[in-house]
Design a protein around this motif. Structure first.
Motif, PDB file in Angstrom:
ATOM      1  N   VAL A  38      50.819  55.968  86.137  1.00 16.72           N
ATOM      2  CA  VAL A  38      49.864  57.039  85.822  1.00 16.72           C
ATOM      3  C   VAL A  38      49.211  57.547  87.103  1.00 16.72           C
ATOM      4  O   VAL A  38      49.582  57.160  88.204  1.00 16.72           O
ATOM      5  N   PHE A  48      45.081  52.880  77.172  1.00 14.71           N
ATOM      6  CA  PHE A  48      45.454  52.611  78.563  1.00 14.71           C
ATOM      7  C   PHE A  48      44.706  51.406  79.121  1.00 14.71           C
ATOM      8  O   PHE A  48      45.288  50.589  79.818  1.00 14.71           O
ATOM      9  N   ILE A  49      43.413  51.294  78.816  1.00 16.30           N
ATOM     10  CA  ILE A  49      42.700  50.157  79.403  1.00 16.30           C
ATOM     11  C   ILE A  49      42.866  48.877  78.577  1.00 16.30           C
ATOM     12  O   ILE A  49      42.627  47.798  79.087  1.00 16.30           O
ATOM     13  N   LEU A  57      52.393  57.533  77.750  1.00 16.19           N
ATOM     14  CA  LEU A  57      53.694  57.862  78.339  1.00 16.19           C
ATOM     15  C   LEU A  57      53.686  59.258  78.948  1.00 16.19           C
ATOM     16  O   LEU A  57      54.237  59.508  80.019  1.00 16.19           O
ATOM     17  N   PHE A  66      44.041  58.801  75.246  1.00 13.58           N
ATOM     18  CA  PHE A  66      44.731  58.150  76.368  1.00 13.58           C
ATOM     19  C   PHE A  66      43.980  56.916  76.853  1.00 13.58           C
ATOM     20  O   PHE A  66      44.561  55.853  77.040  1.00 13.58           O
ATOM     21  N   LEU A  67      42.664  57.074  77.045  1.00 15.56           N
ATOM     22  CA  LEU A  67      41.933  56.060  77.807  1.00 15.56           C
ATOM     23  C   LEU A  67      41.863  54.696  77.103  1.00 15.56           C
ATOM     24  O   LEU A  67      42.071  53.670  77.739  1.00 15.56           O
ATOM     25  N   GLN A  92      42.478  50.456  86.250  1.00 14.42           N
ATOM     26  CA  GLN A  92      43.076  49.420  85.403  1.00 14.42           C
ATOM     27  C   GLN A  92      43.226  48.101  86.154  1.00 14.42           C
ATOM     28  O   GLN A  92      42.795  47.058  85.655  1.00 14.42           O
ATOM     29  N   ARG A 127      51.508  60.654  80.532  1.00 12.84           N
ATOM     30  CA  ARG A 127      50.928  60.637  81.873  1.00 12.84           C
ATOM     31  C   ARG A 127      51.883  60.079  82.924  1.00 12.84           C
ATOM     32  O   ARG A 127      51.570  60.126  84.105  1.00 12.84           O
ATOM     33  N   ALA A 185      53.964  47.750  78.774  1.00 14.27           N
ATOM     34  CA  ALA A 185      54.408  49.139  78.656  1.00 14.27           C
ATOM     35  C   ALA A 185      55.132  49.376  77.335  1.00 14.27           C
ATOM     36  O   ALA A 185      55.177  50.502  76.845  1.00 14.27           O
ATOM     37  N   GLN A 226      52.613  50.750  74.762  1.00 12.53           N
ATOM     38  CA  GLN A 226      51.811  51.948  75.023  1.00 12.53           C
ATOM     39  C   GLN A 226      52.223  53.106  74.108  1.00 12.53           C
ATOM     40  O   GLN A 226      53.396  53.315  73.844  1.00 12.53           O
ATOM     41  N   GLN A 238      55.458  44.686  84.992  1.00 12.10           N
ATOM     42  CA  GLN A 238      54.531  45.433  84.154  1.00 12.10           C
ATOM     43  C   GLN A 238      54.433  46.849  84.711  1.00 12.10           C
ATOM     44  O   GLN A 238      53.675  47.107  85.642  1.00 12.10           O
ATOM     45  N   PRO A 239      55.238  47.777  84.196  1.00 11.54           N
ATOM     46  CA  PRO A 239      55.218  49.125  84.751  1.00 11.54           C
ATOM     47  C   PRO A 239      53.970  49.891  84.316  1.00 11.54           C
ATOM     48  O   PRO A 239      53.429  49.625  83.244  1.00 11.54           O
ATOM     49  N   LEU A 247      45.781  48.026  76.750  1.00  9.54           N
ATOM     50  CA  LEU A 247      47.166  47.554  76.634  1.00  9.54           C
ATOM     51  C   LEU A 247      47.777  47.473  78.030  1.00  9.54           C
ATOM     52  O   LEU A 247      47.590  48.379  78.838  1.00  9.54           O
ATOM     53  N   ARG A 248      48.488  46.386  78.302  1.00  6.08           N
ATOM     54  CA  ARG A 248      49.151  46.247  79.605  1.00  6.08           C
ATOM     55  C   ARG A 248      50.668  46.341  79.466  1.00  6.08           C
ATOM     56  O   ARG A 248      51.352  46.806  80.356  1.00  6.08           O
TER      57      ARG A 248
END
Lengths: 484, 316, 275
Positions: free
Chosen positions: A103, C213-214, C227, C209-210, A111, C229, C219, C222, A99-100, C216-217
């Protein structure tokens, strides 16, 4: 995803699911459910040890094509296929996912903190070594002995290859929480072209702060005004770099550790000596204070260094291998090996450093921990062992050498890089690590603000007074602050 | 299904023209009916209730605890009542961010975006169509680009070495973001957000009857007089709505962080940045919950002020 | 005449003020080693080749499109229905409610509500159905819609207020249902308003972004805002070649959408927001 709870309520009518949402919500709020990650009783480390099919997830603040791309590719292209193959030979079907993320560290930390808090998250998680204590205090992570079993952990032969000091990076209160993944060291980098023009030696090694200031003054006197003799990380814009690549190594050089005998350094002579050095450098034109106030100042100092416009920088070996390396993304220098010199950070005067040392350094590094909520602790540990084996570690750094946690790997891969060999052999033995204490990050912010005050023109007295009061606010207990 | 007539003469301050209020008093001319109206409103309110109101209340609850992202207060958070609020109120950083935000809002939004937006809307009415289209497109471009992108554009503008501004003004080495950080982000935000005011005002101006303008012109009124006596009374409501919206958005704008990271020092630490530093950098979630409520209250005060100004104006 | 010349020079200056910052976006992506200086680059497309080799770059743009379209649909439909009803039927406390929601939406959607939002989705949402849980685009759309709806209703309601109810009255005389009236009479009249709300929503989702980001895990799910960032080095130095190039790619879809919407539907507050 592992751990997702399904109540089979797919076909419920909208009304009833809204009602249940409301009920659960009320229950959650009513019970004050905010934290409480994991339960206190340790789960059986041998759970699911004999399964023939399992799934593991690895996460790291790395992503292919972006931040720490090499690290991500190593996991995806080497670790996962090889490990799955090994398991297949034993007749076990392993599925390993990566899981990449990639940031900003604070955001990554938020997170994984959210994940661990709600009992989810990847099975193997890369963290900054400095977070281990915090995470342990939060029950986000547990001692390896509890998660996978003391016998299993202690029987790993890899520990013999990891120096005690480096193991601290993945430990908290001398208990192992994970496996460190490497370390680094701080030195003074200098531009040999600039030094040559100023008539300074190419193999320069200062033995006191006086030597550093003399060299800086020589550059200032001999060379045109747009060359900055010495840039020390200071201010709030650089964040932790100010603390790690500036204040803390200098504090060690002044004979103190930031957290010593259970006390934080407040208004002490050592802290004053460090801030006086900042005042000397930025007050007398040896460094450029404006650059330290700029949000992009650190990037700019790198750029100027490559252009021969900065004489000296106090930086981590990261600067050597990722910033100025030929072919690097930020500020590559094709002639790095000839132009970039490096020297150990001297104590104020010989022998005046921490522990009576002549030279000092600071080190950090990452760690890999196992999620205590994993369904497959034994398999996760097996994967950890594999990731930290000689072969896997060597594979990780062979194309882009850096100091790993394993001495046997360092001995083979660093041989061709004199700078990293220098760090491994001469710097790491005399280095210090940041304290794994909860308040550290807040103290670090106070330090950044104190150095900002200096570059903003405050006197040392003013900056120290502000730092002291900030420290009192952060630490609370006045007995936990050393003064005088 | 006619809805019951609204008997209470509700004082609707945000209604300008008396004739309009009069018309509205006989509501539901289209026969929607209260029951059906509720169904029409329900989907939006459901979403807002679950994903906005509920987390918001939860955040405010966290604001009364000592909850942190990590550590002992994370594991066993305690209810601390108003402790967070008293410490926020005695925190100089809070007042600093409030003051910085106020300056930022007043100069970039209330004066800058409002003024420039109105000027553009007013002056572009009668110019050549192509000129108008081009200018409008440029202004709008600044508004629709993602904030992480425009941050880079403005760092490139204001960079000390080789920045475009230094090149144009021939001021090599001027560190705008260090020496004039607040002014820099104010100008940035005028650039960023003027489009909204411009669009709103060009629509508003189209509601001013051309005959009124002609009359003013025949009577020999100057441009300023025309604006004050003819145009402004027509668009007063728009001015206040616009000001309210851009004030709220600017007050909670995170954009400056991407350019100055709140610095140098805390000189550009606007409310949103202060909140970010508290919640993400420091992990003090209880404290950040309390700050949120304080910011909310500050916004309520501003909204009420605008409403009061509107009421006063429409009374005269 | 002097006034006219003065006016045009001021207009030119303002146009320049808005145009000049954009230069970097046009020059840097084509520069092999861009800095913050705007220079006429030795034109290279190498940066584009590098960013296209990034396995997440193009998919992230697609994810942004998905999130933007989904959220815009929720916001536009939800706001249109609500704004129409609120404009035409007096509900007690309506104005106060709208103000309150507007205030909440602008204050409590960001960093402070991070933990509640995460727990709401990961604990409660996921327990109801995975599509409401972590790693679901749908959940992200719902969360972002809820933050945008109050302002969208606030703006749209004023568009609807600007339409004389007489149109609807006549339709009603001919027996059209309220939904028909909304669809066939009101919506066409407020199309520019709906277009504006759509663009406004897309722009907001595009830059957020936020929330993704919080929530979705994976990648692969996303959006581009996340991306963007990741194009920094380990110690946070920006990789300007990649960032500039991706900035351009990341900006193009919204610019194209604006041009399309503006040409097709007009892009202005026709009739205006009335207060």
């Amino acid at each position: 995803m592992r751990g997702s709870v399904r109540t089979g309520g797919h076909s419920k009518r909208r009304g009833s699911s809204i009602a249940s949402t409301g009920l659960i919500a009320v229950a959650l709020v009513a019970s004050g459910c905010l934290g409480g990650a994991g339960d206190e009783t340790a789960a059986d480390p041998m759970r699911n040890a004999d399964v023939t099919e399992f799934t593991l997830t690895i996460t790291s603040n790395a992503i292919e094509g972006g931040k720490n791309s090499d690290g991500a590719e190593w996991i995806e292209d080497y670790v996962i296929p090889r490990f799955v193959e090994q398991q297949a030979e034993k007749g076990v079907t392993a599925t390993v996912r990566f899981q990449p993320v990639g940031v900003d560290d604070a955001e990554y930390k938020s997170q994984i903190g959210l994940d661990l808090e709600s009992g989810k998250g990847a099975d193997i998680i890369d963290v900054d070594g400095i977070w281990v204590g915090e995470f342990a205090e939060s029950n986000f992570v547990k001692p390896l002995d509890e998660v996978v079993g003391a016998d299993v952990v202690s029987s790993w032969d890899g520990w013999d290859q990891i120096p005690e000091s480096v193991q601290q990076n993945a430990s908290y209160q001398d208990v192992r929480y994970g496996v460190p993944t490497g370390t680094d060291g701080r030195v003074i980098f200098f531009n040999r072209d600039v030094f040559a023009q100023a008539g300074l030696p190419a193999d320069w090694q200062p033995t006191s702060w006086e030597d550093i200031l003399t060299a800086a003054q020589t550059i200032k006197d001999e060379l045109p005004g747009d060359i900055v003799p010495l840039q020390l990380n200071a201010g709030t814009a650089m964040g932790e770099a100010t603390t790690m690549q500036g204040f803390l190594p200098l504090l060690a050089a002044a004979g103190a550790e930031i957290h010593q005998d259970g006390k934080w350094q407040g208004d002490t002579p050592a802290v004053r000596r460090v801030l006086e050095l900042y005042e000397t450098v930025y007050g007398s034109g040896l460094g450029d204070p404006v650059m330290q106030a700029e949000a992009k100042g650190r990037d700019r100092s790198f750029q100027l260094f490559t252009e021969g416009k900065v004489g000296m920088l106090l930086e981590s070996d990261y600067f050597w291998r990722s910033v100025v390396a030929p072919g690097a993304e930020v500020a590559p220098m094709a002639d790095r090996d000839e132009v970039v010199g490096y020297a150990k950070i001297p104590a104020i005067t010989p022998g005046a450093g921490v522990n009576g040392q002549d030279f000092v350094s600071m080190s950090g590094g990452s760690a890999r921990v196992i999620n205590p909520n994993t369904e497959f602790p034994q398999q996760a540990w097996e994967l950890m062992e594999f990731m930290n084996s000689f072969e896997a570690t060597e594979e990780q750094v062979v194309s882009a050498p850096r100091i790993t946690h394993r001495e046997d790997v360092n001995a083979t891969v660093l041989a061709n890089d004199p700078m990293l060999t220098f760090i491994a052999e001469e710097v790491v033995p005399l280095t210090l690590f940041r304290p794994g204490v909860l308040e550290y990050l807040d103290v670090s912010v106070a330090i950044q603000e104190a150095t900002y005050a200096i570059i903003d023109g405050a006197t040392v007295d003013e900056a120290v007074a502000r730092y002291q009061s900030e420290l009192e606010a952060v630490v609370g207990d006045p007995d936990a602050i050393a003064t005088g | 299904m006619p809805s019951p007539p609204d008997e209470r003469p509700v004082e609707t301050a945000d209604r300008v023209a008396p004739s309009e209020s009069g018309r509205r008093a006989t509501t539901d001319v289209v026969g929607l009916g209260t029951a059906r109206a509720v169904w029409f409103v329900a989907p939006a309110m459901l979403l807002i209730g679950i994903f906005l109101l509920f987390p918001a209340l939860w955040t405010l609850y966290i604001g009364s605890t000592n909850f942190e992202r990590t550590g002992p207060n994370h594991v066993n958070p305690e209810y601390t009542g108003i402790d967070n609020y008293t410490s926020v109120l005695s925190d100089p950083s809070f007042y600093n961010s409030l003051w910085v935000t106020l300056l930022f809002v007043v100069f970039s939004a209330v004066i800058g975006q409002n003024g420039l937006g109105f000027w553009l809307a007013w002056s572009l009415r009668r110019v050549d169509r192509r000129v108008r289209r081009t200018v409008e497109a440029l202004v709008l471009l600044a508004w629709i680009l993602p904030s992480s992108v425009v941050a880079f554009l403005w760092i490139a503008m204001l960079d000390r070495h080789g920045g475009t501004v230094n090149m144009l003004l021939d001021t090599p080495g001027a560190a705008w973001l260090v020496d004039y950080p607040l002014a820099s982000i104010i100008i940035f935000n005028i650039w960023r957000g003027t489009a909204f005011s411009m669009m709103l005002y060009s629509a508003a101006l189209s509601s001013v009857p051309p005959s009124h303008l002609e009359t003013a012109q025949l009577a020999g009124a100057t441009g300023a007089q025309t604006l004050r006596d003819v145009v402004f009374p027509h668009i007063r409501g728009h001015v206040l709505t616009n000001t309210l919206l851009i004030t709220l958005w600017t007050f909670n704008d995170f954009g400056p962080f991407l350019i100055t990271a709140g610095g140098p020092g805390d000189q550009t630490e606007v409310a949103a940045v202060y909140l970010y530093n508290t919640a993400i950098r420091d992990g003090d979630l209880g404290y950040s919950g309390a700050i949120s409520l304080m910011i909310l209250l500050a916004n309520v005060v501003m909204a009420l002020t605008y409403r009061r100004m509107l009421r006063k104006r429409s009374a005269t | 005449m002097a006034g006219r010349i003065g006016f045009y020079s001021v207009t030119c200056l303002i146009a320049a003020f808005f145009a000049i910052p954009l230069l970097w976006l046009i020059s840097a992506p084509f520069d092999a080693s861009p800095t913050y200086a705007v220079e006429f680059p030795e034109v290279t497309l190498a940066n584009f080749a590098t960013i296209l080799a990034n396995p997440y770059a193009l998919p992230s743009l697609l994810n942004s499109v998905i999130l933007a379209i989904g959220t815009a649909a929720f916001v536009v439909i939800g706001a249109a229905l609500a704004a129409y009803a609120l404009s035409r039927v007096r509900i007690p406390g309506r104005d106060a409610l709208l103000y309150l929601l507007l205030l909440l939406s602008s204050v409590v959607t960001g960093t402070a509500a991070m933990v509640p939002l995460f727990l709401l989705v990961s604990e409660i949402g996921a327990a109801i159905h995975p599509v409401l849980g972590i790693d679901s685009h749908f959940a992200v759309m719902l969360v972002m819609s809820s933050g945008l709806l109050p302002a969208a209703i606030f703006m749209l309601k004023d568009f609807v207020d600007g339409i004389p109810p007489s149109y609807e009255e006549s339709a009603r005389v001919f027996g059209a249902s309220p939904f028909r009236v909304l669809k066939d009479i009101v919506v066409p009249l407020i199309t520019p308003g709906l277009a504006t709300i759509t663009v406004w929503t897309v722009v907001n989702v595009w830059g957020n972004f936020l929330v993704p980001f919080i929530l979705l895990r994976d990648a692969d799910k996303q959006p581009a805002a996340v991306l963007m960032r990741t194009l920094y080095t380990e110690a946070g130095q920006p990789n300007l070649a990649l960032l500039a190039t991706f900035s351009l790619l990341y900006s193009l879809p919204v610019v194209l959408m604006y041009l399309f919407v503006s040409k097709r539907y007009g892009f202005r507050f026709h009739g205006g927001i009335k207060s």
